[in-house]
Design an enzyme around this catalytic site. Structure first.
Site, PDB file in Angstrom:
ATOM      1  N   LYS A   9       0.959  -1.197  -0.124  1.00 24.61           N
ATOM      2  CA  LYS A   9       0.018  -0.031   0.031  1.00 24.61           C
ATOM      3  C   LYS A   9       0.813   1.175  -0.049  1.00 24.61           C
ATOM      4  CE  LYS A   9       1.137   1.577   4.531  1.00 24.61           C
ATOM      5  NZ  LYS A   9       1.646   2.518   4.735  1.00 24.61           N
ATOM      6  N   ASP A 133      -2.188  -1.120  10.712  1.00 29.57           N
ATOM      7  CA  ASP A 133      -2.325  -1.090   9.232  1.00 29.57           C
ATOM      8  C   ASP A 133      -3.086  -2.310   8.482  1.00 29.57           C
ATOM      9  OD1 ASP A 133      -1.112   1.259   9.150  1.00 29.57           O
ATOM     10  OD2 ASP A 133       0.880   0.549   8.120  1.00 29.57           O
TER      11      ASP A 133
HETATM   12  O1  C5P Z   1       0.362  -0.905  14.800  1.00 32.91           O
HETATM   13  P1  C5P Z   1       1.729  -0.835  14.688  1.00 32.91           P
HETATM   14  O2  C5P Z   1       2.182  -2.084  15.377  1.00 32.91           O
HETATM   15  O3  C5P Z   1       1.867  -1.074  13.091  1.00 32.91           O
HETATM   16  O4  C5P Z   1       2.473   0.250  15.042  1.00 32.91           O
HETATM   17  C1  C5P Z   1       3.970   0.262  15.240  1.00 32.91           C
HETATM   18  C2  C5P Z   1       4.482   1.544  15.939  1.00 32.91           C
HETATM   19  O5  C5P Z   1       4.135   2.629  15.166  1.00 32.91           O
HETATM   20  C3  C5P Z   1       3.462   1.730  17.254  1.00 32.91           C
HETATM   21  O6  C5P Z   1       4.165   1.161  18.245  1.00 32.91           O
HETATM   22  C4  C5P Z   1       3.661   3.106  17.214  1.00 32.91           C
HETATM   23  O7  C5P Z   1       5.097   3.643  17.784  1.00 32.91           O
HETATM   24  C5  C5P Z   1       3.692   3.774  16.000  1.00 32.91           C
HETATM   25  N1  C5P Z   1       2.325   4.119  15.503  1.00 32.91           N
HETATM   26  C6  C5P Z   1       1.808   5.126  16.220  1.00 32.91           C
HETATM   27  N2  C5P Z   1       0.441   5.736  15.869  1.00 32.91           N
HETATM   28  C7  C5P Z   1      -0.205   5.027  14.554  1.00 32.91           C
HETATM   29  C8  C5P Z   1       0.429   3.633  13.962  1.00 32.91           C
HETATM   30  C9  C5P Z   1       1.512   3.527  14.547  1.00 32.91           C
HETATM   31  O8  C5P Z   1       2.254   5.827  17.030  1.00 32.91           O
HETATM   32  N3  C5P Z   1      -1.490   5.456  14.283  1.00 32.91           N
END
Ligand code: C5P
Length: 273
Positions: A9, A133
């Site tokens: 994406k 995501d």
């Molecule tokens: O949700 P995911 O595990 O992919 O996110 C990885 C990291 O990216 C989170 O631990 C956070 O630090 C950051 N993140 C964030 N806000 C989001 C998505 C991700 O701060 N909306």
């Protein structure tokens, strides 16, 4: 054996709205699936097993495919074992959502192998436990996402657009980019107006994470400039990087650690990509 595409994406725009108490950030982003895809082969088997064509990718419990298998088992109580072979084409640490897409594709694949015991809405809801995501990939392939990315509003496909995806050698960690973000210094664009612009053929590409990413990794900044010098109209970081998507036509001559043309990809309601 069931074989499914697992698409990458890009974020056509990405606005960070605010930092949340739980450490995540609320965002408003237009996500678009593209035809740069991994290929996943699924087979019910005696034990759970992941194989990957790229040796550098962990195939143990940190792989999001593994997390998807465990999530499906935990939520449904069904017992099965799965062999998954990943033909990897999407570069990692690139902001292209490859791991998240693999997880979503695995949830869909298991559901199909088991004759659809779970609704797609339910799978999408569960999938946010794997990563912010992941739920996007259960959309039409074009979606306006809010919350931490997990509130997904599916949209009608946009007219075709050809992109170039280019990744520099350097990699970036997503949490690090978010940690260094200065919320006070971001664009003031109204995301709903920007979304309307995309829907009426007046796109405004932007990414609130880009400035921070370029500061953290100056090599990215010169890479972006080199891409702009090629003549692309727009060169925009995807997600937290480190790949860029380029819009417009140009004679691309510079060398990248990875590059590929890509077009928008959408899925029909009852089919995967
Ligand atoms: O949700 P995911 O595990 O992919 O996110 C990885 C990291 O990216 C989170 O631990 C956070 O630090 C950051 N993140 C964030 N806000 C989001 C998505 C991700 O701060 N909306």
């Amino acid at each position: 054996m069931l074989t499914l595409k697992s698409p990458a994406k890009v974020n056509l725009f990405l606005k960070i709205v605010k930092r949340r108490e739980d450490g995540y950030h609320d965002l408003a982003s237009l996500f678009q699936a593209i035809d740069l895809c991994d290929r996943l082969h699924f087979e019910l088997s005696e034990v759970d097993l992941i194989e990957c064509t790229q040796a550098a990718i962990p195939i143990g419990s940190t792989n999001l495919v593994w997390k998807a298998i465990e999530l499906f088992k935990r939520k449904t109580g069904l017992s099965f074992n799965l062999k998954v072979k990943i033909d990897k084409f999407i570069p990692v640490q690139a902001g292209l959502g490859g791991g998240s897409s693999n997880a979503a594709t695995t949830l869909w694949g298991i559901n199909r192998l088991l004759d659809f015991p779970v609704s797609v809405q339910e799978l999408q809801k569960w999938s946010s436990e794997i990563g912010s995501d992941v739920p996007f990939f259960f959309s039409s392939g074009t979606a306006y996402c809010t919350g931490r990315g997990d509130i997904v509003h599916s949209l009608e496909p946009f007219p075709p657009e050809t992109l170039w995806i280019c990744k520099s050698e350097a990699g970036l960690s997503t949490p690090e980019v978010y940690r260094h973000l200065n919320i006070q210094k971001l664009h003031q664009h109204d995301p709903v107006s920007v979304l309307e612009g995309f829907m009426t053929g007046k796109p405004l590409y932007f990414n609130d994470l880009e400035e921070t990413a370029l500061k953290l990794l100056p090599a990215l900044s010169s890479f972006k400039q080199q891409l702009l010098n090629q003549g692309f109209n727009t060169v925009m970081l995807s997600g937290s990087g480190s790949s860029f998507f380029c819009v417009g036509t140009a004679q691309k001559t510079i060398s990248c650690s990875f590059d590929s043309p890509a077009i928008y990809l959408n899925r029909k309601i009852d089919e995967w990509y």
